[in-house]
Scaffold this motif. Structure first.
Motif, short mmCIF file in Angstrom:
data_model
loop_
_atom_site.label_atom_id
_atom_site.label_comp_id
_atom_site.label_asym_id
_atom_site.label_seq_id
_atom_site.Cartn_x
_atom_site.Cartn_y
_atom_site.Cartn_z
N GLU A 81 5.54 -6.68 3.52
CA GLU A 81 6.73 -5.36 2.35
C GLU A 81 7.69 -4.42 3.89
OE1 GLU A 81 4.26 -4.14 -1.24
OE2 GLU A 81 4.16 -3.21 0.50
N GLY B 358 10.05 -11.76 -3.79
CA GLY B 358 10.58 -10.68 -4.08
C GLY B 358 11.32 -8.97 -3.85
N LEU B 359 11.03 -9.60 -2.62
CA LEU B 359 11.73 -8.17 -1.64
C LEU B 359 12.71 -8.60 -1.23
CD1 LEU B 359 8.58 -6.58 0.18
CD2 LEU B 359 9.51 -5.17 -1.15
N TRP B 363 14.49 -7.69 -4.80
CA TRP B 363 14.41 -5.86 -4.20
C TRP B 363 13.55 -4.66 -5.44
CZ3 TRP B 363 11.25 -2.88 -2.20
CH2 TRP B 363 11.50 -1.73 -1.94
N TYR B 366 10.86 -5.51 -7.59
CA TYR B 366 9.22 -5.57 -6.74
C TYR B 366 8.56 -4.69 -7.50
CZ TYR B 366 5.90 -6.22 -3.32
OH TYR B 366 4.90 -6.10 -2.63
#
Lengths: 342, 501
Positions: A81, B358-359, B363, B366
């Protein structure tokens, strides 16, 4: 986006109302731009820390959304992330997971005035993470099968033919691997390798998790297993009586390694004063006492004493290996793979 | 439609694409280091032998089971079909766990072989019975008149018809065995998938994990290629005249007892024993008190996610299935192959790949439920695309051609002819994905909204520590809920096969 905003709004409303009811004032900074909500990634099981965090919410009015998972999986998720992580804090099962996130640049330096209550050996480099509770490597034994006189003084004794086929380990478990790292660093690479080979040749049984080792000892499948000190309590809570009992190696033995579970604050969390409030709360004497009473883990602050029935931490100096050195895990894994244990 | 096929194929390529990127980032030295390690090849051999044996086992037993249920005078064939399908409702990690509770000695290679075999056997049983039920008696009667005995009829008539479907079921079993972590870890068998998890969990080494997982992809590709070769050019659609009728049942005679034993064993291992163990633990748990509200919430979440994910997976599967079955679309076939191979990739890798994608591309979505459902659809599309395609292949193109000549446009033909005819296949695909989602854990853990709980995540939470009896109500709820789609799968479907006069 809209959902998040709504959720935050709802959380903020809830927080203000709760804070109003409770009439408690949190720290000064929290009042400035606190949104009354935190997101935490927790590698610690919900059964252990869920009740603690609920208390935090009622006491401070700060809502904590917790994402539970495996420590290493969450570390990997955080690293993937990067800056976009929704998490403010990460509570990990072990120093290794914390270090890997710190190495990936996702841990910020914790406020020194907050973490200084914790001894330096339980803090990460540049205060990037801090221990919240400690656990000790030890053994459990089946009291019907092992007499007290027979109990080993050192983990190295378990390679002795007398223990042939009687010992269980969980070699893929992070705490076992931390212990092997400590063994490598204290006894030397060659001695560690020889011991692992001897242990394997001695018919040590392999398990996936510490809890399974404890269960196997209790069931009489094995006589003794290498685990962490608190697993047997969980089994006693479930079954009442157990045949499995805790045993401890002599002080200074690599088998008596103390490892920590700890927290770090992400760059996102460092901008949220609530994260600091939670950190302070976790290290406060009253929370540390709860950790001792409810989780039966070791406190990391000097003002709180160890759980009853357990050796005092200062009397178990362990193998004299710094927690940061335990990050030398790849070499341990290579060794374990070389001897065919993982 | 070509655009839709291309888009879906690109989406399903996400997990493997992620792996390739990570492997490249890791650099050649990492690849060389892992490939040169004898341990890697030992693990690859373990994975290959385990999944290969599971495949052979489920193919043989599954085909025999299907044949016994449909073609012989076995008592209560419907009941046996339901019983033989129900182990599908029990997650493999639950079967492994309950057997360990019965005897701690239940570990090692053969234990894993047994657990994985019984939990994937229903794929082949379902495929075999579905084909044999719709087989026209005329073909069998002709063979009999020509002097073929039971074995000859099986070899020359029944097997050629069911081969494609049975082998496709076996393929799912093999890929499942390759990617399984829960059961294999619990039973302490060293496979490549377990090594992938160890690489993440012990050394936080995403690059080694990616190299190991890519070896799994290569094995998966090999298996899928082998399966593709067994697909002959048999005309699957029936084009003869006259009414389809069922053939006479074969009298089992003295074979009845052995047949019943053969059918019972997988049911005992995969259903009866797990159900008993869970039942006992639920009784223990109810003494301690069960949080029913929490249980209900988790159950509703599991069902809701399963239904939504299955619908999306079908929306992905339809264009690909139609493109492959009707237009021999290369892109569609590539998409199907990738979707299949992804089944052999460990869940942790798939989950992380979707985190990254997804990020990067979605975004705001997410860690929302949308992202999770999307992830499920990608991961489990393979379960539905195969049945959609093969059910379309059993619909004679003549029907669509006729509709076209009668003046209907392509869209109308699809809606009014193709879709209704492929309906049963679509329903099966839906149920298979629904089941898979309800049992899924790793992708759920990575993609779920924070604080969302499903039966599988609750089960994981409770068994991570030693509160086994607390876990039991969740296991029971999961198995009972999963039994519904499983039961529906085993019901005889309306014979959709049209008669072309």
């Amino acid at each position: 986006m809209q959902r998040t905003a709504l959720k935050a709004l709802a959380a903020a409303l809830l927080a203000t109302s709760l804070a109003g009811c409770a009439g408690t004032s949190t720290s000064d900074t929290a009042a400035q731009d606190s949104d009354g909500a935190l997101t935490m990634y927790s590698g610690r099981n919900e059964e252990f820390v869920g009740p603690l965090l609920e208390e935090f919410q009622t006491q401070t009015g700060i809502n904590v959304d917790v994402r539970y998972g495996d420590s290493a999986d969450l570390a990997a998720q955080l690293l993937e992330e990067g800056d976009r992580t929704p998490s403010d804090l990460f509570w990990a099962q072990d120093a290794g997971a914390l270090s890997s996130v710190a190495l990936g640049g996702l841990a910020t330096s914790l406020p020194t005035d907050v973490v200084s209550v914790v001894p330096a050996e339980f803090r990460g480099p540049s205060e990037q993470w801090v221990g919240v509770s400690g656990r000790m490597r030890n053994f459990v034994y089946n009291k019907d099968k092992v007499s007290t006189g027979e109990l080993p003084k050192s983990v190295t004794e378990l390679a002795d033919p007398k223990w042939n086929g009687r010992v269980g380990i969980a070699p893929t478990n992070a705490s076992f691997q931390a212990f092997v790292t400590a063994l490598r660093l204290s006894a030397g690479e060659e001695a560690a390798e020889k011991w692992l080979r001897d242990l394997k040749a001695n018919g040590a049984k392999l398990y996936e998790k510490n809890s399974q080792v404890v269960q196997a000892v209790n069931d009489g499948e094995i006589d003794l297993g290498l685990v962490n000190h608190y697993y047997v309590y969980a089994l006693k809570d479930e079954l009442g009586e157990t045949k499995a009992e805790n045993g401890f190696f002599a002080p200074n033995d690599p088998g008596s390694l103390v490892n920590i579970a700890g927290v770090l604050i992400t760059p996102k969390g460092s901008k949220d004063p609530d994260a600091r409030v939670l950190l302070e709360w976790l290290l406060s004497a009253s929370t540390q006492q709860k950790i001792v009473d409810q989780l039966r883990e070791y406190p990391v602050v000097a003002s709180v004493s160890a759980p009853s029935g357990l050796p005092v931490l200062s009397e178990i100096p362990g193998p004299g290996v710094a927690l940061n050195d335990l990050a030398d895990l790849p070499a341990t894994l290579q060794l374990l793979a070389k001897v065919g244990l993982v | 439609m070509a655009a839709a096929v291309l888009a879906v194929s690109a989406l399903v390529a996400i997990p493997i694409g992620y792996l390739i990127v990570r492997v490249i980032q890791g650099g050649w030295s990492k690849i060389a280091e892992i490939i040169s390690r004898p341990r890697t090849w030992e693990l690859a051999a373990n994975s290959l032998v385990l999944s290969g044996l599971v495949g052979i086992t489920v193919l043989v037993i599954g085909v025999v089971t299907g044949w016994l249920i449909t073609r012989t005078d076995l008592p209560n064939p419907r009941v046996w079909l339901v019983l033989s399908t129900l182990p599908l409702a029990v997650p493999s990690y639950v079967i492994a766990y309950t057997w360990l509770a019965v005897t701690p000695r239940f570990t090692g290679f053969w234990a894993a072989w047994l657990v994985l075999s019984v939990s994937t056997l229903p794929y082949v049983v379902l495929a075999s019975t579905a084909v044999l039920r719709t087989l026209d008696a005329a073909q069998i009667d002709v063979a009999r008149v020509m002097g073929e005995n039971t074995w000859g009829i099986f070899r020359k008539v029944e097997w050629p018809h069911m081969r494609g479907a049975a082998v496709a079921g076996m393929l799912l079993a093999v890929l499942y065995a390759l990617s399984d972590f829960g059961a294999v870890a619990m039973l302490r068998v060293d496979t490549l998938t377990r090594a992938v998890y160890t690489a993440y969990r012990a050394s936080f080494d995403r690059y080694s994990a990616a190299v190991l997982a890519l070896i799994l992809v290569a094995i998966g590709l090999m298996v899928v290629a082998l399966e593709a070769r067994t697909r002959g050019s048999v005309i699957r659609a029936r084009v003869g005249r006259g009414v389809r009728r069922e053939s006479e049942k074969i009298a089992l005679g003295r074979w009845r007892q052995p047949a019943l034993v053969l059918l019972s064993l997988p049911v005992i291992v995969g259903l009866v024993v797990p159900a008993l163990v869970i039942g006992v633990r639920v009784v223990l748990a109810s003494a301690q008190g069960i949080d029913y509200l929490r249980l209900l919430q988790a159950a509703l979440t599991s069902v809701g996610l399963g239904v939504a994910g299955a619908i999306l997976a079908l929306m992905f599967s339809l264009p690909v299935g139609v493109a492959v079955a009707r237009y021999r679309s290369r892109v569609g076939r590539v998409g199907e192959v990738i979707a299949l191979v992804t089944q052999g990739v460990p869940g942790v890798v798939v989950g992380l790949s979707l985190v990254v994608v997804g990020l990067t591309f979605a975004w705001p979505l997410y860690q929302t439920v949308f992202m999770l459902i999307f992830g499920y659809a990608i991961v489990f599309m393979a379960r539905s695309v195969g049945v959609v395609r093969s059910s379309l292949e059993r619909v004679p193109p003549v029907l669509e051609d006729t509709a076209r000549t009668l003046g209907s446009g392509p869209a109308a033909v699809f809606r009014r002819v193709t879709l209704p005819l492929a309906g049963p296949g679509v329903a099966v695909g839906f149920l298979l994905v629904l089941l898979a989602i309800m049992k899924e854990l790793p992708v759920t853990l990575f993609l779920r909204p924070t604080e969302m709980r499903t039966l599988a995540t609750e089960l994981w939470t409770k068994t991570e520590i030693v509160s086994y009896s607390e876990a039991a109500p969740y296991a029971l709820a999961l198995v009972l809920l999963a039994a519904v789609p499983t039961y529906l799968l085993s019901r005889p479907r309306k014979v959709s096969e049209p008669v072309v006069a």
